[in-house]
Design a protein around this motif. Structure first.
Motif, short mmCIF file in Angstrom:
data_model
loop_
_atom_site.label_atom_id
_atom_site.label_comp_id
_atom_site.label_asym_id
_atom_site.label_seq_id
_atom_site.Cartn_x
_atom_site.Cartn_y
_atom_site.Cartn_z
N GLU A 133 38.63 55.82 54.16
CA GLU A 133 39.36 55.09 55.22
C GLU A 133 38.92 53.50 54.93
O GLU A 133 39.65 52.70 54.84
N VAL A 134 37.42 53.18 54.83
CA VAL A 134 36.97 52.06 54.58
C VAL A 134 37.57 51.60 53.31
O VAL A 134 37.93 50.35 53.16
N HIS A 137 41.12 50.61 53.36
CA HIS A 137 41.21 49.51 54.20
C HIS A 137 41.16 48.28 53.28
O HIS A 137 41.81 47.26 53.12
#
Length: 178
Positions: A133-134, A137
């Motif tokens: 997810e990081v 992003h």
């Protein structure tokens, strides 16, 4: 292989039929007989790496490298002091699996896990998802691939350059064309 020598001969793993000293003696003989220019180890702990370094030194041969898995997911070489020990002792730290067998490439997800054929970096995608997810992003923010963010972490944030390869000819030809 039809070669006169290889550049670096690695002992792959700290499990020996005999002692580290005996393995070092054999590796030193390979250097002495010009079968290899340098010798290294793979997946050794800091302690075993330094024992091998000293054992090789008895034969006048330096330990060139320790190759270990290292990525955003696998930070043990950093946490356990391997990076620092390599730096202090003039041993090149060589990382592999910077993309955790593709888990950090953006290709796989919880819904689309990688094949079960991989023997290392075999993290369950459920556990990888928060890191992904990081990475996703940051990839969107900088308009780059997820894999680029993961590799950037190794190269620019940690100063470590990955060793890479593929066991599949099709992947290599795609990589070389890119």
């Amino acid at each position: 292989m039809k070669l006169d020598y290889i550049d670096c001969y690695l002992v792959h793993g700290p499990i020996h039929v005999s002692s580290i000293k005996q393995a070092a003696k054999g590796m030193a003989k390979c250097v002495e007989e010009r079968m290899t220019k340098t010798v290294g180890v793979a997946n050794y702990s800091v302690e075993d790496m330094l024992v091998m370094k000293e054992a090789l030194a008895e034969h006048g041969v330096p330990l060139a490298t320790n190759q270990c898995e290292y990525s955003v997911l696998r930070r043990m070489p950093e946490i356990e002091g391997m990076l620092e020990a390599c730096s202090q002792h003039g041993i090149v730290f060589q990382l592999y699996s910077a993309l955790a067998q593709g888990r950090l490439s953006g290709k796989y997800s919880r819904e689309n896990p990688p094949p079960k054929e991989y023997r290392f970096s075999s993290y369950d995608m459920e556990h990888v998802e928060p890191a992904l997810e990081v990475l996703r992003h940051l990839a969107a923010k900088y308009n780059v691939s997820v894999a680029s963010v993961a590799m950037n972490w190794n190269i620019f944030a940690r100063g470590q350059y990955p060793w890479w390869g593929s066991g599949r000819k099709a992947r290599l030809s795609r990589t070389c064309k890119s």
